[in-house]
Each structure stands twice: as structure tokens, then as C-alpha cells.
Design a protein around this motif. Structure first.
Motif, PDB file in Angstrom:
ATOM      1  N   ILE A 188       0.877  -1.172   0.000  1.00 10.04           N
ATOM      2  CA  ILE A 188       0.000   0.000   0.000  1.00 10.04           C
ATOM      3  C   ILE A 188       0.909   1.216   0.000  1.00 10.04           C
ATOM      4  O   ILE A 188       1.748   1.371   0.881  1.00 10.04           O
ATOM      5  N   GLU A 189       0.726   2.050  -1.007  1.00  8.18           N
ATOM      6  CA  GLU A 189       1.511   3.278  -1.100  1.00  8.18           C
ATOM      7  C   GLU A 189       0.540   4.460  -1.069  1.00  8.18           C
ATOM      8  O   GLU A 189      -0.148   4.753  -2.043  1.00  8.18           O
ATOM      9  N   VAL A 190       0.473   5.127   0.091  1.00  8.66           N
ATOM     10  CA  VAL A 190      -0.407   6.276   0.253  1.00  8.66           C
ATOM     11  C   VAL A 190       0.321   7.508  -0.287  1.00  8.66           C
ATOM     12  O   VAL A 190       1.486   7.747   0.049  1.00  8.66           O
ATOM     13  N   ALA A 191      -0.363   8.270  -1.137  1.00 11.71           N
ATOM     14  CA  ALA A 191       0.231   9.488  -1.710  1.00 11.71           C
ATOM     15  C   ALA A 191       0.558  10.474  -0.587  1.00 11.71           C
ATOM     16  O   ALA A 191      -0.089  10.474   0.462  1.00 11.71           O
ATOM     17  N   THR A 192       1.545  11.320  -0.825  1.00  6.24           N
ATOM     18  CA  THR A 192       1.969  12.270   0.199  1.00  6.24           C
ATOM     19  C   THR A 192       0.851  13.238   0.593  1.00  6.24           C
ATOM     20  O   THR A 192       0.795  13.662   1.742  1.00  6.24           O
ATOM     21  N   ASP A 193      -0.058  13.549  -0.328  1.00  2.00           N
ATOM     22  CA  ASP A 193      -1.177  14.435   0.013  1.00  2.00           C
ATOM     23  C   ASP A 193      -2.337  13.676   0.662  1.00  2.00           C
ATOM     24  O   ASP A 193      -3.346  14.266   1.014  1.00  2.00           O
TER      25      ASP A 193
END
Length: 179
Positions: free
Chosen positions: A111-116
């Protein structure tokens, strides 16, 4: 006083619309997939369709009976496909005397959550099968999720699925589809 209350309510609503209702985290992503699994077990195509964004694009390769088909579907087309597949499971179950159940399992690899924190890219695998080996869908997927008005929605999916029909002790494909 009434005007102040209205202004406060509008500010809270605007904050939720523009900020609070659009942020996500890893726990929300995992919850999305748990709820999706529940909907699959319930054979609830409408609930599964509600998990798709109106702007969803579902791309994939499906290999079945030695043939590979590539497709790109909109939300409405993907919903129709889900309904068709769940109806196929119902038909298979009926033809096998109602003794087969759906089994669904998924594994999230990353899972890669965007920085925003407005979107997440998820990669993983899933297996959907009826009986031990009567009908199986094995998939690898990469999906992008976003929150829309407080709800998690699938915006883009790219996957590879292998469909297997039959197995030891099961009827042949030609016997199954013969009327």
C-alpha cells in the motif's frame, strides 16, 4: 445568532468537502478491501458497484480456456461484468445441487499512500473460487483508491486474471455448458 450558526455549518461542510472527506490512510485502505470481501461473499453486485468511482477505469487481461482477452471497462461496464460473474456463480451452484460455496481470499502486497493522502496505490493478489476446484479466478492487481465525499472508491485497476474451470472429479466444461 442564526446567521452565525449557518456560517459555521457552511464552514464545516466546506472543510469536509475539500479536506476531511478526501484524506485517507492505510487503515482505511485495508477496511475497503475487508468490506469488498464481505460484499463478494454476500454476492452483492450492487454494493461492489458502489465501491467504484464514477470515473473508474478497469483494465485487465483475463485468460480462460487457453484464450487471453484484454479489456478496458468503464464503471458501468465493470458493474455489468460483476453482475454476470456473480450470476455465473449462482448458475454453477445451482447446477451442482447447491452444495458449493464461494471462497474468496485476498492478500495486499503493498500500500503506497500518496503524500497528500488523497489516493493510495495498492498491489496484491486475490483468489475467488467455487468449490475446491470447480471454478477459480486467480488475480494479480494494482489499484488506485481515492476518497470521494467520505467514501473510499476504486478509481483505476489494472489486473491479470486466470480463470480455471473443472478439476479432478468435476464435470467437463462441455458437459457443464450443455443444456
Amino acid at each position: 445568532m442564526k446567521q452565525i450558526a449557518i456560517v459555521i455549518a457552511l464552514c464545516v461542510g466546506a472543510w469536509f468537502f475539500f479536506v476531511g472527506g478526501r484524506k485517507l490512510d492505510e487503515a482505511m485502505v485495508r477496511d475497503y478491501y475487508q468490506k469488498e470481501a464481505h460484499d463478494v461473499y454476500a454476492r452483492d453486485a450492487d454494493a461492489l458497484c458502489k465501491r467504484l468511482s464514477r470515473k473508474a477505469v478497469i483494465e485487465g487481461k483475463v485468460t480462460a480456456m487457453g484464450r487471453t482477452v484484454e479489456s478496458s471497462q468503464t464503471r458501468d461496464e465493470a458493474c455489468e461484468t460483476m453482475k454476470t460473474n456473480l450470476e455465473l456463480f449462482r448458475t454453477v451452484g445451482d447446477r451442482m445441487g447447491g452444495i458449493l460455496t464461494i471462497e474468496y481470499d485476498y492478500h495486499i502486497d503493498n500500500i503506497e499512500v500518496a503524500t497528500d493522502r488523497k489516493s493510495a496505490t495498492v498491489s496484491g493478489t486475490s483468489v475467488l473460487k467455487m468449490g475446491e476446484s470447480v471454478l477459480q479466478y486467480k488475480s494479480n492487481f494494482t489499484q488506485r483508491l481515492e476518497r470521494e465525499l467520505g467514501q473510499m472508491r476504486l478509481v483505476h485497476s489494472n489486473g491479470v486474471t486466470v480463470v480455471r474451470l473443472g478439476g479432478a472429479g468435476a464435470m467437463s466444461q462441455s458437459d457443464f455448458f450443455r443444456k
